[in-house]
Design a protein around this motif. Structure first.
Motif, mmCIF file in Angstrom:
data_model
loop_
_atom_site.group_PDB
_atom_site.id
_atom_site.type_symbol
_atom_site.label_atom_id
_atom_site.label_comp_id
_atom_site.label_asym_id
_atom_site.label_seq_id
_atom_site.Cartn_x
_atom_site.Cartn_y
_atom_site.Cartn_z
ATOM 1 N N ASP A 1 0.848 -1.185 0.000
ATOM 2 C CA ASP A 1 0.000 0.000 0.000
ATOM 3 C C ASP A 1 0.891 1.246 0.000
ATOM 4 O OD1 ASP A 1 0.871 0.542 2.613
ATOM 5 O OD2 ASP A 1 -0.938 -0.252 3.538
ATOM 6 N N ARG A 2 0.247 2.405 0.008
ATOM 7 C CA ARG A 2 0.962 3.685 -0.101
ATOM 8 C C ARG A 2 2.077 3.831 0.932
ATOM 9 N NH1 ARG A 2 -3.224 8.061 -0.266
ATOM 10 N NH2 ARG A 2 -3.413 7.155 -2.311
ATOM 11 N N VAL B 1 -2.101 3.987 -4.530
ATOM 12 C CA VAL B 1 -3.070 3.471 -3.558
ATOM 13 C C VAL B 1 -2.605 2.081 -3.136
ATOM 14 C CG1 VAL B 1 -5.461 2.718 -3.202
ATOM 15 C CG2 VAL B 1 -4.980 4.783 -4.530
ATOM 16 N N ARG B 2 -2.317 1.263 -4.140
ATOM 17 C CA ARG B 2 -1.811 -0.093 -3.911
ATOM 18 C C ARG B 2 -0.996 -0.510 -5.114
ATOM 19 N NH1 ARG B 2 -1.644 -5.250 -3.790
ATOM 20 N NH2 ARG B 2 -2.161 -6.639 -2.134
#
Length: 153
Positions: free
Chosen positions: A2-3, A117-118
């Protein structure tokens, strides 16, 4: 990832940033023709810009064609996914889906900011925001999200 996991990676090597900058600003026919600038490339975040030019406007001569803003968002969204690669200049990225919500006409310079975001093993998702600046006033003109096929080497 993730971020937060992408942002926690080692900083990008300067030679990788320079290569990305050269490929977009000087070597890519379409993006170079649009006069695209690479302003920021860091783990999890990319900023690109295109200055206002009459050749990019609709028939009214004052608003930039929406496809230019979508191109900028798409390019930033894909490029930011590369920042999650151990080696950002290896492998590849291809757009799977692009969702662009147009909020208002763009009448000035364009700036796209994209964040991860991912970034998974084969698919990544990015958030993108495009702003337009005219005479010191800046407004969001496009917000969107893209999904990208990741070809990690």
């Amino acid at each position: 990832m993730d971020r937060s996991q992408v942002e926690a990676m080692e900083p990008l090597p300067q030679d990788a940033v320079d290569l990305v900058k050269r490929r977009i600003e000087d070597e890519h026919g379409y993006l170079s023709w649009l006069n695209t600038s690479v302003d920021v490339v860091e783990r999890g975040r990319v900023v690109l810009s295109i200055p206002f030019d009459d050749k990019l406007t609709n028939s009214d001569g004052g608003t930039i064609h929406g496809g230019v803003a979508a191109t900028l968002a798409d390019t930033a969204g894909g490029l930011v996914q590369r920042t999650a690669f151990e080696d950002p200049v290896s492998g590849g990225v291809a757009t799977v889906n692009l969702d662009a919500n147009y909020l208002r006409p763009a009448t000035g310079d364009l700036r796209a900011e994209a964040t991860v975001v991912r970034s998974g093993g084969s698919i990544g998702v990015s958030d993108m925001t495009v702003t337009s600046s005219t005479n010191g006033d800046t407004a969001e003109v496009v917000v969107g999200q893209g999904s990208f096929r990741l070809f990690r080497e």
